[in-house]
Enzyme design. Structure first.
Site, mmCIF file in Angstrom:
data_model
loop_
_atom_site.group_PDB
_atom_site.id
_atom_site.type_symbol
_atom_site.label_atom_id
_atom_site.label_comp_id
_atom_site.label_asym_id
_atom_site.label_seq_id
_atom_site.Cartn_x
_atom_site.Cartn_y
_atom_site.Cartn_z
ATOM 1 N N HIS A 174 -2.758 4.644 8.954
ATOM 2 C CA HIS A 174 -3.121 3.376 9.588
ATOM 3 C C HIS A 174 -3.491 2.370 8.499
ATOM 4 O O HIS A 174 -3.061 1.224 8.517
ATOM 5 C CB HIS A 174 -4.275 3.587 10.566
ATOM 6 C CG HIS A 174 -4.696 2.334 11.282
ATOM 7 N ND1 HIS A 174 -5.571 2.322 12.328
ATOM 8 C CD2 HIS A 174 -4.377 1.034 11.087
ATOM 9 C CE1 HIS A 174 -5.757 1.082 12.758
ATOM 10 N NE2 HIS A 174 -5.052 0.289 12.013
ATOM 11 N N GLU A 211 -1.983 -5.272 6.855
ATOM 12 C CA GLU A 211 -2.937 -4.414 6.150
ATOM 13 C C GLU A 211 -3.183 -4.924 4.725
ATOM 14 O O GLU A 211 -4.302 -4.836 4.223
ATOM 15 C CB GLU A 211 -2.444 -2.957 6.133
ATOM 16 C CG GLU A 211 -2.475 -2.291 7.507
ATOM 17 C CD GLU A 211 -3.904 -2.012 8.009
ATOM 18 O OE1 GLU A 211 -4.747 -1.592 7.196
ATOM 19 O OE2 GLU A 211 -4.162 -2.221 9.200
ATOM 20 N N HIS A 234 -6.973 -5.863 4.130
ATOM 21 C CA HIS A 234 -7.695 -4.852 3.350
ATOM 22 C C HIS A 234 -7.224 -4.743 1.894
ATOM 23 O O HIS A 234 -8.031 -4.547 0.995
ATOM 24 C CB HIS A 234 -7.553 -3.479 4.011
ATOM 25 C CG HIS A 234 -8.035 -3.446 5.432
ATOM 26 N ND1 HIS A 234 -9.370 -3.553 5.766
ATOM 27 C CD2 HIS A 234 -7.361 -3.334 6.610
ATOM 28 C CE1 HIS A 234 -9.493 -3.496 7.082
ATOM 29 N NE2 HIS A 234 -8.294 -3.366 7.620
#
Ligand SMILES: *[C@@H]1O[C@H](CO)[C@@H](O)[C@H](O)[C@H]1NC(C)=O
Ligand SMILES: *[C@@H]1O[C@H](CO)[C@@H](O)[C@H](O)[C@H]1NC(C)=O
Ligand SMILES: *[C@@H]1O[C@H](CO)[C@@H](O)[C@H](O)[C@H]1NC(C)=O
Length: 239
Positions: free
Chosen positions: A56, A103, A107
């Site tokens: 993920h 992502e 992040h």
């Protein structure tokens, strides 16, 4: 009175020296989050025939969207794409790179504050490396935890992971309702220190811990929360 102010002075000195060592922007923990596609797709209404845990994300414990001018460019990770497609698939839209882009912005640009992860290639290749090293799929199969119509005890799953990795993972489930007879296994987080050694997921290395709100944001999208210790766990096979 005097000793009390001396105490405060010492405390202030201790705090300020700590923040010199631990840069206020730098993360102290990385969270490798893996998802179970059947559970994810039951929540997100997608179709997946993947029956292995997939990535993920790789999330630092501090910061989100740290550099909006650092655009995702899939050419930078061209050599990784075959592995990315297999190990970090976009379950909603399989042929799209939108998940990796999301992502990276949310992040990756924060993880990139560490020299070891300060490029797109370093970030994604490290995520793949940790995923393969952890090898969650083989570990679960080896210890007879496989997708099944029967339920598992939570302690059995947790016990295997703690024994194999030597740290406490964070195991998340979907809860149908408050007093449901079972919960569905959905996501497993394994944490690492800045040198990429496994670390208990609850353990905090720094004083400036992640604000509670950020955890909520991380987990919220998917409707997952930490599994109950006492509720049977459903590990769903492919529909
Ligand atoms: C899974 O689905 C993909 C795309 O729909 C297909 O190419 C692949 O052969 C399927 N794999 C299995 C094991 O059914
Ligand atoms: C943000 O990313 C851009 C593009 O890679 C880079 O030039 C810049 O130095 C970064 N800014 C910070 C604060 O890291
Ligand atoms: C994307 O990365 C490739 C390879 O590093 C580079 O040649 C290209 O200029 C980049 N594209 C953009 C829009 O930055």
């Amino acid at each position: 009175m005097r000793s009390y102010s001396l105490f405060l002075l010492c405390l202030a000195a201790a705090l300020s020296s700590a923040s010199v060592i631990l840069s206020p922007h730098m993360w102290s923990k990385l969270i490798l989050t893996q998802q179970w596609p059947s559970t994810f797709c039951a929540m997100e209404h997608c179709h997946s025939n993947i029956s292995y845990w997939t990535i993920h994300g790789l999330w630092p414990d501090k910061g989100m969207d740290c550099n909006s001018s650092w655009h995702f460019n899939s050419s930078e990770i061209e050599d990784l794409l075959p592995d990315m497609e297999k190990s970090w698939p976009n379950l909603i839209k399989p042929s799209s790179s939108a998940f990796w882009k999301y992502e990276w912005h949310k992040h990756g640009t924060c993880a990139a504050q560490a020299a070891s992860l300060n490029s797109e290639h370093k970030y994604f290749s490290k995520a793949l490396e940790l995923y393969h090293k952890v090898d969650l799929n083989s570990v679960l199969i080896k210890y007879d935890i496989t997708p099944s119509e029967k339920y598992y005890k939570f302690s059995q799953i947790e016990g295997v992971l703690e024994n194999v990795y030597g740290i406490k993972p964070k195991i998340q489930c979907v809860h149908q309702s408050k007093n449901a007879a079972f919960q569905t296994l959905g996501q497993i987080e394994i944490c690492f220190d800045p040198d990429f050694n496994p670390l208990d997921c609850e353990k905090q290395l720094t004083m400036d811990t992640i604000p509670q709100g950020n955890w909520v944001t991380l987990d919220q999208a998917s409707g997952l929360s930490v599994c109950d210790v006492d509720t049977p766990v459903y590990y769903p096979p492919l529909p």
